[in-house]
Design an enzyme around this catalytic site. Structure first.
Site, PDB file in Angstrom:
ATOM      1  CB  CYS A   4      -0.927   0.001   1.215  1.00  0.00           C
ATOM      2  SG  CYS A   4      -1.878   1.519   1.402  1.00  0.00           S
ATOM      3  CB  CYS A   7       0.871   1.298   4.361  1.00  0.00           C
ATOM      4  SG  CYS A   7      -0.787   0.784   4.858  1.00  0.00           S
ATOM      5  CG  ASP A  30      -3.558  14.545  -4.477  1.00  0.00           C
ATOM      6  OD1 ASP A  30      -3.031  14.396  -5.600  1.00  0.00           O
ATOM      7  OD2 ASP A  30      -4.500  13.851  -4.080  1.00  0.00           O
ATOM      8  CG  ASN A  85     -13.503   9.709  -3.607  1.00  0.00           C
ATOM      9  OD1 ASN A  85     -14.549  10.335  -3.649  1.00  0.00           O
ATOM     10  ND2 ASN A  85     -12.361  10.222  -4.026  1.00  0.00           N
ATOM     11  N   GLY A  91     -14.650   6.462  -7.270  1.00  0.00           N
ATOM     12  CA  GLY A  91     -13.379   6.965  -7.773  1.00  0.00           C
ATOM     13  C   GLY A  91     -12.198   6.721  -6.862  1.00  0.00           C
ATOM     14  CG  HIS A  96      -4.380   3.724   3.505  1.00  0.00           C
ATOM     15  ND1 HIS A  96      -3.376   2.978   4.088  1.00  0.00           N
ATOM     16  CD2 HIS A  96      -4.694   4.690   4.397  1.00  0.00           C
ATOM     17  CE1 HIS A  96      -3.106   3.478   5.281  1.00  0.00           C
ATOM     18  NE2 HIS A  96      -3.904   4.521   5.488  1.00  0.00           N
ATOM     19  CG  HIS A  98      -7.374   8.802   0.758  1.00  0.00           C
ATOM     20  ND1 HIS A  98      -7.578   7.523   0.277  1.00  0.00           N
ATOM     21  CD2 HIS A  98      -7.563   9.632  -0.299  1.00  0.00           C
ATOM     22  CE1 HIS A  98      -7.870   7.575  -1.011  1.00  0.00           C
ATOM     23  NE2 HIS A  98      -7.874   8.848  -1.387  1.00  0.00           N
ATOM     24  CG  HIS A 100      -9.359  13.791  -1.581  1.00  0.00           C
ATOM     25  ND1 HIS A 100      -8.368  13.750  -2.532  1.00  0.00           N
ATOM     26  CD2 HIS A 100      -9.913  12.550  -1.570  1.00  0.00           C
ATOM     27  CE1 HIS A 100      -8.325  12.551  -3.068  1.00  0.00           C
ATOM     28  NE2 HIS A 100      -9.259  11.794  -2.499  1.00  0.00           N
TER      29      HIS A 100
END
Length: 117
Positions: A4, A7, A30, A85, A91, A96, A98, A100
């Site tokens: 991942c 990770c 990002d 998401n 999408g 993992h 998260h 945004h």
């Protein structure tokens, strides 16, 4: 999870531009920003999505990280959007959990896709 990417970022095995970090979460820029401010907030422990029995303490740590990120980025008063998401139809490309954090311009009323770009 050993394969991942998030990770690996959480474990500092892959470099990232960290905006905030504590014992439970890490927030970083990002690589493909969809707004002037686009920061990802992730738990250090692997969960696939928000519905993957994420402990309340982890969710609280993520909320605190979002607060700290928006203050540090200067978008706490002008406004920001927080999106997660879950699954391919939403999408989600990295599996993992998260969130945004987007801001730095008027994001409009639409969904993340074209409106945030």
């Amino acid at each position: 999870m050993s394969d991942c990417i998030f990770c690996k970022i959480a474990n500092h095995e892959i470099p990232s531009t960290v905006v905030f970090e504590d014992e439970q979460v890490i927030a970083f820029r990002d690589l493909d920003p969809q707004a002037p401010t686009h920061v990802l907030v992730i738990p250090k422990h692997h969960y696939a999505t928000i519905t993957d029995d994420v402990p309340a303490e982890t969710l609280a740590a993520m909320a605190n990280a979002i607060k700290e990120v928006t203050k540090a980025e200067g978008i706490d008063e002008s406004g920001f959007r927080v999106i997660t998401n879950a699954g391919p139809d939403a999408g989600q490309t990295v599996h993992h959990f998260h969130m945004h954090v987007l801001g730095g311009k008027n994001l409009g009323m639409g969904l993340l896709s074209a409106d945030a770009q």
